[in-house]
Design a protein around this motif. Structure first.
Motif, PDB file in Angstrom:
ATOM      1  N   TYR A  29       0.830  -1.195   0.000  1.00 20.46           N
ATOM      2  CA  TYR A  29       0.000   0.000   0.000  1.00 20.46           C
ATOM      3  C   TYR A  29       0.871   1.255   0.000  1.00 20.46           C
ATOM      4  O   TYR A  29       0.644   2.181  -0.786  1.00 20.46           O
ATOM      5  N   VAL A  30       1.871   1.291   0.873  1.00 23.67           N
ATOM      6  CA  VAL A  30       2.743   2.462   0.943  1.00 23.67           C
ATOM      7  C   VAL A  30       3.488   2.641  -0.375  1.00 23.67           C
ATOM      8  O   VAL A  30       3.599   3.761  -0.899  1.00 23.67           O
ATOM      9  N   ASP A  31       4.002   1.549  -0.940  1.00 24.20           N
ATOM     10  CA  ASP A  31       4.713   1.646  -2.221  1.00 24.20           C
ATOM     11  C   ASP A  31       3.805   2.173  -3.324  1.00 24.20           C
ATOM     12  O   ASP A  31       4.228   2.907  -4.212  1.00 24.20           O
ATOM     13  N   SER A  32       2.520   1.792  -3.275  1.00 21.40           N
ATOM     14  CA  SER A  32       1.585   2.239  -4.307  1.00 21.40           C
ATOM     15  C   SER A  32       1.300   3.734  -4.205  1.00 21.40           C
ATOM     16  O   SER A  32       0.853   4.346  -5.171  1.00 21.40           O
ATOM     17  N   GLN A  33       1.563   4.324  -3.026  1.00 20.73           N
ATOM     18  CA  GLN A  33       1.288   5.744  -2.811  1.00 20.73           C
ATOM     19  C   GLN A  33       2.552   6.592  -2.862  1.00 20.73           C
ATOM     20  O   GLN A  33       2.479   7.815  -2.696  1.00 20.73           O
ATOM     21  N   SER A  34       3.714   5.960  -3.074  1.00 26.51           N
ATOM     22  CA  SER A  34       4.995   6.661  -2.995  1.00 26.51           C
ATOM     23  C   SER A  34       5.690   6.697  -4.355  1.00 26.51           C
ATOM     24  O   SER A  34       5.410   5.872  -5.222  1.00 26.51           O
ATOM     25  N   PRO A  35       6.619   7.629  -4.539  1.00 26.76           N
ATOM     26  CA  PRO A  35       7.415   7.653  -5.773  1.00 26.76           C
ATOM     27  C   PRO A  35       8.223   6.367  -5.921  1.00 26.76           C
ATOM     28  O   PRO A  35       8.495   5.670  -4.936  1.00 26.76           O
TER      29      PRO A  35
END
Length: 323
Positions: A29-35
């Protein structure tokens, strides 16, 4: 205010080790929201709070160059530079959720709305009437539109396969009659009694508001809430009838089952299994090739989406052998 008043700052000792599937879900989830150059490197669970009946899990996530608090139900993330303490982020998260809930009063769970779409469309009209209401007659009109929404609910499943034969069927506009029959077919025991009583009382309330010459905004708002609850409840029980009961863990009978998917770039596919969040039981692992799963779809577009990080491993920079 959080339930126990405890302050969780960024130095707090993490809770017990996370199950792999839970850690992976938060990381993805975090990776999907991060550069693309700021990947999640460490995921730690630091708290769990029940507030007004909703459980919010709190995670401390270290990325390459940033650090986040991740809150669930619904899932969102907050920079720790903006919220130094997890409790600050949690309070903001709960407030944001309440604000969004008010804005989404016209929305219903997609799976439930599928079964009450006609009724819910008319209920939205009642909400629009409420937004423009200022006098008693306007609030009475809200009652009329709520009544119409219930009549639409009664009509919408008169030919449903699960209804079966209906000797001496009620008239099309007889909501109470149809609601009683639906309750008989869809539920039993205390749930049946509750659904019948809920339908009767909600109908009576809409008719009362329609004829109440001293109607106030509070009266109309209560009728709106009651109507929405009834429509949503019918949507849920109809969906349950058609979808069947949820699966349970074969070991501990928990409902906390989740799908765990792990992509394998070398084998160009993914491994999938079901894991229990309560006892750790895991089903047999099945492998599915991407070509089979995404037949006729844009495989490369999916694999290059944020959070997966697979496309680069398949086609390193300078590699023109795609496909």
């Amino acid at each position: 205010m959080v339930d126990d008043g405890e302050t969780i700052d960024e130095t707090e000792t993490p809770m017990a080790d996370l199950p792999d599937h839970e850690e992976r879900a938060i990381r993805d989830y975090v990776d999907s929201q991060s550069p693309a150059d700021d990947r999640a490197e460490l995921v730690q669970k630091v708290g769990s709070h029940r507030v007004l009946g909703h459980v919010h899990e709190v995670y401390d996530v270290h990325c390459t160059s940033t650090r986040w608090w991740v809150m669930t139900n619904p899932t969102n993330l907050y920079l720790q530079s903006d919220f130094p303490q997890a409790e600050q982020a949690l309070i903001f998260h709960i407030g944001l959720g309440a604000f969004m809930a008010e804005r989404s009063r016209a929305e219903l769970d997609e799976d439930a709305e599928e079964h009450v779409s006609s009724s819910w469309r008319r209920f939205r009209q009642a909400l629009e009437a409420m937004d423009e209401a200022s006098e008693s007659e306007d609030f009475q009109a809200v009652g009329i539109k709520c009544r119409d929404a219930l009549i639409a609910l009664g009509k919408s499943h008169m030919d449903a396969p699960w209804l079966g034969e209906v000797p001496g069927a009620p008239k099309a506009a007889d909501f109470k009659g149809w609601a009683s029959i639906y309750a008989e077919r869809l539920t039993d025991g205390r749930m049946r009694n509750y659904l019948k009583a809920l339908a009767d009382k909600t109908w009576d309330l809409t008719v009362w508001l329609q004829h109440y010459s001293n109607a106030t905004p509070v009266d109309a708002d209560i009728v709106l809430e009651a109507t929405a609850h009834l429509i949503g409840t019918f949507g849920k029980v109809i969906r349950r009838r058609e979808a069947g009961e949820p699966e349970r863990c074969p070991r501990c009978e928990s409902y906390q089952l989740a799908e765990d998917i792990q992509h394998d770039a070398e084998q160009r596919g993914f491994f999938a299994s079901t894991v229990c969040g309560a006892c750790g039981w895991r089903s047999d692992v099945d492998f599915t090739p991407w070509a089979e799963h995404f037949e006729g779809s844009d495989i490369e577009g999916y694999l290059s989406s944020p959070g997966l990080g697979i496309s680069d491993r398949l086609h390193p920079e300078g590699d023109d052998s795609a496909g």
